[in-house]
Write a protein that holds these residues in place. Sequence first.
Motif, PDB file in Angstrom:
ATOM      1  N   LYS A  74      -6.032  -7.412  11.955  1.00  0.00           N
ATOM      2  CA  LYS A  74      -5.323  -6.247  12.479  1.00  0.00           C
ATOM      3  C   LYS A  74      -5.514  -5.010  11.606  1.00  0.00           C
ATOM      4  O   LYS A  74      -4.898  -3.977  11.849  1.00  0.00           O
ATOM      5  CB  LYS A  74      -3.830  -6.565  12.589  1.00  0.00           C
ATOM      6  CG  LYS A  74      -3.535  -7.667  13.593  1.00  0.00           C
ATOM      7  CD  LYS A  74      -2.067  -7.982  13.658  1.00  0.00           C
ATOM      8  CE  LYS A  74      -1.830  -9.114  14.662  1.00  0.00           C
ATOM      9  NZ  LYS A  74      -0.443  -9.546  14.682  1.00  0.00           N
ATOM     10  N   LEU A  75      -6.357  -5.107  10.579  1.00  0.00           N
ATOM     11  CA  LEU A  75      -6.570  -4.004   9.647  1.00  0.00           C
ATOM     12  C   LEU A  75      -7.930  -3.357   9.853  1.00  0.00           C
ATOM     13  O   LEU A  75      -8.828  -3.943  10.454  1.00  0.00           O
ATOM     14  CB  LEU A  75      -6.469  -4.519   8.205  1.00  0.00           C
ATOM     15  CG  LEU A  75      -5.171  -5.221   7.822  1.00  0.00           C
ATOM     16  CD1 LEU A  75      -5.287  -5.796   6.420  1.00  0.00           C
ATOM     17  CD2 LEU A  75      -3.997  -4.264   7.908  1.00  0.00           C
ATOM     18  N   SER A  76      -8.090  -2.157   9.320  1.00  0.00           N
ATOM     19  CA  SER A  76      -9.379  -1.469   9.338  1.00  0.00           C
ATOM     20  C   SER A  76      -9.349  -0.393   8.257  1.00  0.00           C
ATOM     21  O   SER A  76      -8.340  -0.198   7.595  1.00  0.00           O
ATOM     22  CB  SER A  76      -9.634  -0.842  10.721  1.00  0.00           C
ATOM     23  OG  SER A  76      -8.636   0.113  10.998  1.00  0.00           O
ATOM     24  N   GLY A  77     -10.471   0.299   8.095  1.00  0.00           N
ATOM     25  CA  GLY A  77     -10.522   1.390   7.128  1.00  0.00           C
ATOM     26  C   GLY A  77     -11.090   0.975   5.793  1.00  0.00           C
ATOM     27  O   GLY A  77     -11.808  -0.021   5.683  1.00  0.00           O
ATOM     28  N   PRO A  78     -10.748   1.754   4.757  1.00  0.00           N
ATOM     29  CA  PRO A  78     -11.253   1.454   3.407  1.00  0.00           C
ATOM     30  C   PRO A  78     -10.799   0.077   2.939  1.00  0.00           C
ATOM     31  O   PRO A  78      -9.882  -0.509   3.505  1.00  0.00           O
ATOM     32  CB  PRO A  78     -10.638   2.545   2.535  1.00  0.00           C
ATOM     33  CG  PRO A  78     -10.059   3.552   3.441  1.00  0.00           C
ATOM     34  CD  PRO A  78      -9.872   2.918   4.776  1.00  0.00           C
ATOM     35  N   VAL A 107     -15.765  -8.218   1.869  1.00  0.00           N
ATOM     36  CA  VAL A 107     -16.649  -7.204   1.315  1.00  0.00           C
ATOM     37  C   VAL A 107     -17.948  -7.844   0.835  1.00  0.00           C
ATOM     38  O   VAL A 107     -17.922  -8.842   0.130  1.00  0.00           O
ATOM     39  CB  VAL A 107     -15.965  -6.496   0.115  1.00  0.00           C
ATOM     40  CG1 VAL A 107     -16.825  -5.393  -0.437  1.00  0.00           C
ATOM     41  CG2 VAL A 107     -14.587  -5.983   0.503  1.00  0.00           C
ATOM     42  N   THR A 108     -19.070  -7.250   1.232  1.00  0.00           N
ATOM     43  CA  THR A 108     -20.355  -7.679   0.702  1.00  0.00           C
ATOM     44  C   THR A 108     -20.787  -6.647  -0.327  1.00  0.00           C
ATOM     45  O   THR A 108     -20.860  -5.451  -0.028  1.00  0.00           O
ATOM     46  CB  THR A 108     -21.414  -7.801   1.818  1.00  0.00           C
ATOM     47  OG1 THR A 108     -20.938  -8.742   2.786  1.00  0.00           O
ATOM     48  CG2 THR A 108     -22.740  -8.286   1.261  1.00  0.00           C
ATOM     49  N   ALA A 157     -10.844  -2.677  -8.543  1.00  0.00           N
ATOM     50  CA  ALA A 157     -11.852  -1.609  -8.516  1.00  0.00           C
ATOM     51  C   ALA A 157     -12.314  -1.305  -7.089  1.00  0.00           C
ATOM     52  O   ALA A 157     -12.679  -0.182  -6.770  1.00  0.00           O
ATOM     53  CB  ALA A 157     -13.047  -1.998  -9.376  1.00  0.00           C
ATOM     54  N   LEU A 158     -12.282  -2.320  -6.219  1.00  0.00           N
ATOM     55  CA  LEU A 158     -12.750  -2.146  -4.843  1.00  0.00           C
ATOM     56  C   LEU A 158     -11.735  -1.465  -3.925  1.00  0.00           C
ATOM     57  O   LEU A 158     -12.124  -0.811  -2.953  1.00  0.00           O
ATOM     58  CB  LEU A 158     -13.118  -3.507  -4.240  1.00  0.00           C
ATOM     59  CG  LEU A 158     -14.352  -4.181  -4.807  1.00  0.00           C
ATOM     60  CD1 LEU A 158     -14.453  -5.612  -4.291  1.00  0.00           C
ATOM     61  CD2 LEU A 158     -15.602  -3.392  -4.442  1.00  0.00           C
ATOM     62  N   ILE A 159     -10.460  -1.599  -4.217  1.00  0.00           N
ATOM     63  CA  ILE A 159      -9.416  -1.060  -3.345  1.00  0.00           C
ATOM     64  C   ILE A 159      -9.648   0.443  -3.121  1.00  0.00           C
ATOM     65  O   ILE A 159      -9.816   1.213  -4.055  1.00  0.00           O
ATOM     66  CB  ILE A 159      -8.001  -1.304  -3.934  1.00  0.00           C
ATOM     67  CG1 ILE A 159      -7.728  -2.793  -4.103  1.00  0.00           C
ATOM     68  CG2 ILE A 159      -6.918  -0.618  -3.087  1.00  0.00           C
ATOM     69  CD1 ILE A 159      -7.675  -3.604  -2.835  1.00  0.00           C
ATOM     70  N   GLY A 160      -9.666   0.819  -1.839  1.00  0.00           N
ATOM     71  CA  GLY A 160      -9.837   2.224  -1.472  1.00  0.00           C
ATOM     72  C   GLY A 160     -11.281   2.655  -1.272  1.00  0.00           C
ATOM     73  O   GLY A 160     -11.542   3.750  -0.764  1.00  0.00           O
ATOM     74  N   LYS A 161     -12.239   1.822  -1.657  1.00  0.00           N
ATOM     75  CA  LYS A 161     -13.652   2.167  -1.504  1.00  0.00           C
ATOM     76  C   LYS A 161     -14.110   1.902  -0.071  1.00  0.00           C
ATOM     77  O   LYS A 161     -13.464   1.194   0.688  1.00  0.00           O
ATOM     78  CB  LYS A 161     -14.521   1.349  -2.469  1.00  0.00           C
ATOM     79  CG  LYS A 161     -14.157   1.509  -3.917  1.00  0.00           C
ATOM     80  CD  LYS A 161     -14.517   2.873  -4.436  1.00  0.00           C
ATOM     81  CE  LYS A 161     -14.413   2.925  -5.946  1.00  0.00           C
ATOM     82  NZ  LYS A 161     -13.564   3.946  -6.442  1.00  0.00           N
TER      83      LYS A 161
END
Length: 156
Positions: A79-83, A90-91, A127-131
Motif C-alpha cells: 500500500k506504499l509508494s514513493g521514496p 531496494v536493489t 542511509a537509504l531512507i528518503g532516497k
Amino acid sequence: MDKVPMTPRGMTALQSELKKLKSEERPAIIRAISEAREHGDLSENAEYHSAREKQSFVEGRIKELEGLISRAEVIDPAKLSGPIKFGATVTLVDEDTEEEKTYQIVGEQEADIENGLLNIRSPLARALIGKEEGDSVEVRTPGGTKDYEVATVAYK
C-alpha cells in the motif's frame, strides 16, 4: 510504549511461533516435568532440572512474543509508494564492484540479512531512507565506506 514496525509476513511468523510454543512446547515440558518428578529425589534429578530450565526459556519467549505482538504496528508495503521507507524492496549496485544486491527494509524482529531482509535500524537502511531510484548512497561500515547506487525501489 514504542510501536514496533512489522510487515504482515513478520507478524504472521511471530503469531505462529507463539501458537507453537503455547500449544506444543509448553504441554510437552509440563509432561517432562511430571515424568521427572515421578523418578523421585528432585535435588539430583538432571531430567527435572533440564525440563525446568527449558520451561523458563519457553515462558520467557512467550512473554517476549506477546509483548512484541501487542506493540506491533503492521505496515503493508503493497500500500506504499514513493521514496525509500519501511517495507521498500531496494536493489543496490555497489559502485566499486558493480555487484547487485536486493534488500527489503523490515522491522528488527524479522531482519535476516542472509535472506535479504534488512533491519530498519541498520546503517545501510538508515542511509537509504528518503532516497529514490538513481540516487547515490554512501554508507559507513566497520570495513570502511561503501558507495551504492539505488537501481530500483519497489513496494510489494
